[in-house]
Enzyme design. Structure first.
Site, PDB file in Angstrom:
ATOM      1  N   GLU A 261      -5.764  -2.344  -5.325  1.00  0.00           N
ATOM      2  CA  GLU A 261      -4.311  -2.452  -5.256  1.00  0.00           C
ATOM      3  C   GLU A 261      -3.654  -2.228  -6.623  1.00  0.00           C
ATOM      4  O   GLU A 261      -4.008  -2.879  -7.609  1.00  0.00           O
ATOM      5  CB  GLU A 261      -3.924  -3.827  -4.679  1.00  0.00           C
ATOM      6  CG  GLU A 261      -2.433  -4.075  -4.551  1.00  0.00           C
ATOM      7  CD  GLU A 261      -1.723  -3.035  -3.699  1.00  0.00           C
ATOM      8  OE1 GLU A 261      -2.213  -2.724  -2.605  1.00  0.00           O
ATOM      9  OE2 GLU A 261      -0.674  -2.520  -4.141  1.00  0.00           O
ATOM     10  N   THR A 307       0.432   1.884  -0.186  1.00  0.00           N
ATOM     11  CA  THR A 307      -0.996   1.742   0.157  1.00  0.00           C
ATOM     12  C   THR A 307      -1.374   2.634   1.332  1.00  0.00           C
ATOM     13  O   THR A 307      -2.416   3.290   1.322  1.00  0.00           O
ATOM     14  CB  THR A 307      -1.315   0.286   0.578  1.00  0.00           C
ATOM     15  OG1 THR A 307      -0.791  -0.591  -0.389  1.00  0.00           O
ATOM     16  CG2 THR A 307      -2.802   0.063   0.718  1.00  0.00           C
ATOM     17  N   HIS A 422      -0.957  -7.161  -6.625  1.00  0.00           N
ATOM     18  CA  HIS A 422       0.248  -6.569  -6.036  1.00  0.00           C
ATOM     19  C   HIS A 422       1.483  -7.121  -6.735  1.00  0.00           C
ATOM     20  O   HIS A 422       1.510  -8.288  -7.104  1.00  0.00           O
ATOM     21  CB  HIS A 422       0.304  -6.893  -4.534  1.00  0.00           C
ATOM     22  CG  HIS A 422       1.311  -6.074  -3.780  1.00  0.00           C
ATOM     23  ND1 HIS A 422       2.661  -6.335  -3.833  1.00  0.00           N
ATOM     24  CD2 HIS A 422       1.156  -4.996  -2.989  1.00  0.00           C
ATOM     25  CE1 HIS A 422       3.288  -5.438  -3.087  1.00  0.00           C
ATOM     26  NE2 HIS A 422       2.401  -4.618  -2.565  1.00  0.00           N
ATOM     27  N   ASP A 481      -4.574   2.688  -5.565  1.00  0.00           N
ATOM     28  CA  ASP A 481      -3.819   3.334  -4.495  1.00  0.00           C
ATOM     29  C   ASP A 481      -2.524   3.990  -4.973  1.00  0.00           C
ATOM     30  O   ASP A 481      -2.143   5.051  -4.519  1.00  0.00           O
ATOM     31  CB  ASP A 481      -3.569   2.375  -3.312  1.00  0.00           C
ATOM     32  CG  ASP A 481      -2.849   1.087  -3.686  1.00  0.00           C
ATOM     33  OD1 ASP A 481      -2.680   0.815  -4.898  1.00  0.00           O
ATOM     34  OD2 ASP A 481      -2.453   0.346  -2.765  1.00  0.00           O
ATOM     35  N   HIS A 482      -1.829   3.339  -5.928  1.00  0.00           N
ATOM     36  CA  HIS A 482      -0.548   3.856  -6.418  1.00  0.00           C
ATOM     37  C   HIS A 482      -0.178   3.065  -7.667  1.00  0.00           C
ATOM     38  O   HIS A 482      -0.879   2.118  -8.013  1.00  0.00           O
ATOM     39  CB  HIS A 482       0.558   3.720  -5.363  1.00  0.00           C
ATOM     40  CG  HIS A 482       0.602   2.340  -4.763  1.00  0.00           C
ATOM     41  ND1 HIS A 482       1.158   1.258  -5.410  1.00  0.00           N
ATOM     42  CD2 HIS A 482       0.105   1.856  -3.595  1.00  0.00           C
ATOM     43  CE1 HIS A 482       1.018   0.185  -4.655  1.00  0.00           C
ATOM     44  NE2 HIS A 482       0.373   0.509  -3.545  1.00  0.00           N
TER      45      HIS A 482
HETATM   46  C1  GP9 Z   1      -0.073  -4.725   2.595  1.00  0.00           C
HETATM   47  C2  GP9 Z   1      -0.711  -4.018   1.462  1.00  0.00           C
HETATM   48  C3  GP9 Z   1       0.241  -3.815   0.315  1.00  0.00           C
HETATM   49  O1  GP9 Z   1      -0.891  -4.847   3.710  1.00  0.00           O
HETATM   50  O2  GP9 Z   1      -1.311  -2.861   1.879  1.00  0.00           O
HETATM   51  O3  GP9 Z   1       1.132  -2.836   0.584  1.00  0.00           O
HETATM   52  P1  GP9 Z   1       1.879  -1.945  -0.515  1.00  0.00           P
HETATM   53  O4  GP9 Z   1       3.187  -2.607  -0.766  1.00  0.00           O
HETATM   54  O5  GP9 Z   1       1.049  -1.879  -1.747  1.00  0.00           O
HETATM   55  O6  GP9 Z   1       1.994  -0.637   0.147  1.00  0.00           O
HETATM   56 MN    MN Z   2      -0.721  -0.931  -2.472  1.00  0.00          MN
END
Ligand code: GP9
Ligand code: MN
Length: 662
Positions: A261, A307, A422, A481-482
């Site tokens: 994440e 994500t 996150h 992921d980002h």
């Molecule tokens: C939520 C997780 C986080 O299930 O995938 O989401 P994001 O905000 O990073 O897309």
């Molecule tokens: Mn994410």
């Protein structure tokens, strides 16, 4: 009693009274249902207020239809509309009892298995007291039947009717704007159906969902089978032949994807001012530990689906959409995704994530991607000490995942989605001893702490995989992921990176995210090939010895000598191994200096073509017309995430009984 009766009669013969009473009763009933029947996670005053307010606009709008008519007809229309809306609400209540989710157009019309899952058990989901959910219908009905509310002969004048509809719209606008301040991009990002219901209400959600669906169907209806031909030629002629040093090196092995994440590459090998490494474990992997290859020039290409956009690219090698999350908007399309491909080669496929399954519409999209099993929050110990923000903390999540993984039939193809690192990155004290940063921005400061926590969690997971005997026959792909720190934090980021300021060029480089690939018995280290998230599927498929030349894909194998080092972004930027085209300006990668625009032109053209073709595939749902040899689209009606998945399954989901597995 008699007095009350005649008193009631007197009030209710007033022209507007019966209408207003119907609206108010219905409004209060709906609010009561929100509070008692759904788990909407209302956690601040504003959300409480919006929950209370949100039935008003739809009540005015729908009941407003009746006031165009007069007399008895108006009364009966009010009762019928009340019954239809109440029935819809009740259907959602029953559905929610089973699925913890709301009914959508697609779950109703297309057999995605959901409605089928309910089958004969609908009766068992209903209770005697459910009649209370029709209490307002019964009240207004009795008032009419017992002639307490007599129809007024007068017709409503145009001004009054107009006022009702204008009020409906005004209340809706106020509702939406307040919702958007509390949760920006509520509609354009559509995180989760629960959110839309919480902020805008169950009825407005139904309207929203119907519009979305109609739009999507129109785009799909306009496409036809010939639309895929050019695209097929394009992807075929751009196929990068695999590198023999890597091809089939992981044939038959398990696959584990780990979504790290919000991890950005700047954190890798970064040392805090006190000399502490943020990600000491991952840093070892960059040096080739555990047969791991690290891509230091790898970029995320996500849009508003965050994500889920990253997941989408990893498994389809298609781009996400420039507007809206593709998981939400195109969850019912036909895909030729990695889980389905592997399932048809005898792999067990499973995804693990410590958040509710409806987030990012995962429960629907995963079926279309061909995942047989989805272990969502229901499978984890979601106690307070284990959870933060959206769900499971990484350490308990990975710990609890190990037994599930070990129970899968091998070879398996799996994906684990982490959560702890996150935004806004705050951590519980007991989970870390890592000193936060001191860069004058609490979000940035905390980022280092939670990235460090994730690093520790991953280290433990590697150890546990070794203990479970899985490590030596498993390919592990880990990717950021980002971005986690948006441009809003660039002042602090300048301090982090020891720069005066973050230029547009620097900002583009901050979109680098780490990509690690552990390939048993293949020596690793850091490589400088440029690539992006769409390139991962072809890379993995080559490692597994699967030829993807006949698949529609927009990335190329990162290990191939012919790999195309052009990375298109959804905001129009393009990065290559030589140049970064950012906001229309072209910069040289080696010194970040501006160069002539014309140097970027061929790459921009190529990037545009790739994005356009990918969009065509998705909006037109073109893969339904395309049948690569040996691939059968997963049968989503056979996939069911509601059964207990703890028992090893027979692994036959997604392949109908007439097809045989290879
Ligand atoms: C939520 C997780 C986080 O299930 O995938 O989401 P994001 O905000 O990073 O897309
Ligand atoms: Mn994410």
């Amino acid at each position: 009693m008699k007095q009350l009766f005649t008193g009631g009669q007197r009030i209710l013969t007033k022209k507007y009274a019966f209408f207003l009473l119907t609206v108010i009763l219905f409004w209060l009933k709906t609010y009561f249902v929100y509070l008692t029947q759904f788990n909407l996670g209302v956690n601040d005053k504003m959300q409480q207020f919006l929950l209370f307010l949100n039935p008003v606009s739809s009540a005015l709008l729908f009941f407003g239809i009746a006031i165009i008519f007069k007399g008895r007809l108006q009364q009966w229309l009010l009762i019928i509309i009340n019954f239809v809306l109440s029935f819809w609400l009740y259907a959602n209540i029953v559905y929610y009892r089973f699925f913890s989710d709301f009914i959508t157009f697609s779950t109703m019309t297309q057999s995605t298995g959901n409605a089928g899952d309910l089958g004969g058990s609908i009766a068992s989901l209903m209770n005697g007291y459910d009649v209370l959910f029709f209490i307002d219908t019964l009240i207004v009905l009795s008032l009419v039947l017992f002639r307490i509310a007599r129809p007024s002969a007068e017709r409503w004048n145009i001004r009054a009717i107009f006022t009702v509809f204008v009020s409906a719209v005004m209340v809706f606008i106020v509702n939406l704007s307040l919702a958007e301040t509390d949760r920006p991009e509520l509609l354009s990002r559509t995180f989760d159906r629960n959110y839309i219901v919480k902020y805008l209400g169950a009825y407005n959600f139904a309207i929203y969902d119907t519009i979305q669906n109609a739009r999507s169907n129109a785009q799909r209806a306009m496409a036809d089978s010939s639309d895929i031909n050019d695209i097929q030629n394009f992807t075929k002629s751009n196929f990068a032949a695999p590198n023999p040093n890597y091809y089939a090196k992981a044939k038959g092995m398990n696959v584990i994807y780990i979504s790290l994440e919000s991890l950005q590459s700047f954190a890798i090998n970064y040392k805090m001012p006190n000399g502490q490494e943020v990600t000491p474990f991952l840093n070892k992997l960059t040096a080739g530990a555990d047969d791991t290859t690290y891509f230091k020039n790898f970029y995320h290409q996500t849009g508003s689906g965050k994500t889920s956009d990253a997941e989408f690219m990893m498994e389809n090698s298609l781009f996400p959409l420039s507007q809206g999350p593709v998981f939400q908007m195109k969850g019912l399309n036909t895909y030729q995704a990695a889980p389905a491909m592997m399932n048809q080669r005898g792999y067990e496929t499973a995804v693990f994530h410590g958040n509710v399954k409806s987030f990012w519409n995962r429960d629907q999209m995963y079926k279309s991607l061909g995942y047989e099993r989805f272990f969502d929050s229901k499978y984890y110990d979601m106690s307070a000490e284990n959870t933060k923000n959206y769900g499971m903390k990484d350490k308990p999540f990975l710990k609890e995942t190990i037994p599930y993984l070990s129970n899968l039939k091998q070879p398996f193809y799996s994906k684990l989605i982490l959560l702890s690192n996150h935004f806004p990155f705050g951590m519980d004290k007991e989970d870390t001893t890592f000193q936060p940063g001191d860069f004058g921005d609490s979000v940035v400061n905390n980022y280092f702490q939670s990235a460090n926590y994730m690093d520790q969690a991953v280290e433990q997971f590697f150890t546990d995989l070794k203990k479970a005997g899985l490590f030596d026959n498993t390919v592990i792909i880990m990717y950021g992921d980002h971005y986690g720190l948006s441009e809003n934090h660039n002042d602090a980021m300048a301090k982090v990176l020891g720069k005066d300021e973050i230029t547009p060029f620097d900002n583009a480089q901050l979109q680098k995210v780490p990509l690690f690939i552990h390939i048993p018995k293949v020596a690793g280290g850091t490589v400088s090939t440029y690539g992006g998230e769409v390139d991962v599927r072809p890379t993995l498929m080559s490692l597994l010895g699967i030829n993807t030349k006949n698949y529609i894909q927009f990335g190329t194998d990162l290990f191939s000598k012919q790999h195309r080092q052009i990375i298109p972004f959804r905001n129009g930027d393009v990065i290559t191994n030589k140049y970064s085209i950012v906001g229309g300006n072209v910069y040289a990668n080696n010194d970040g200096k501006k160069v002539e625009d014309s140097l970027g032109k061929p790459y921009e053209d190529m990037a545009k073509k790739m994005l356009d073709y990918s969009d065509k595939v998705i909006y037109g749902d073109l893969l339904r017309f395309y049948h690569p040899k040996g691939f059968v689209a997963p049968d989503v009606s056979k996939i069911n995430y509601n059964t207990d998945q703890k028992i090893p399954p027979d692994s036959n989901y997604g392949v109908s009984s007439t097809q045989t597995k290879k």
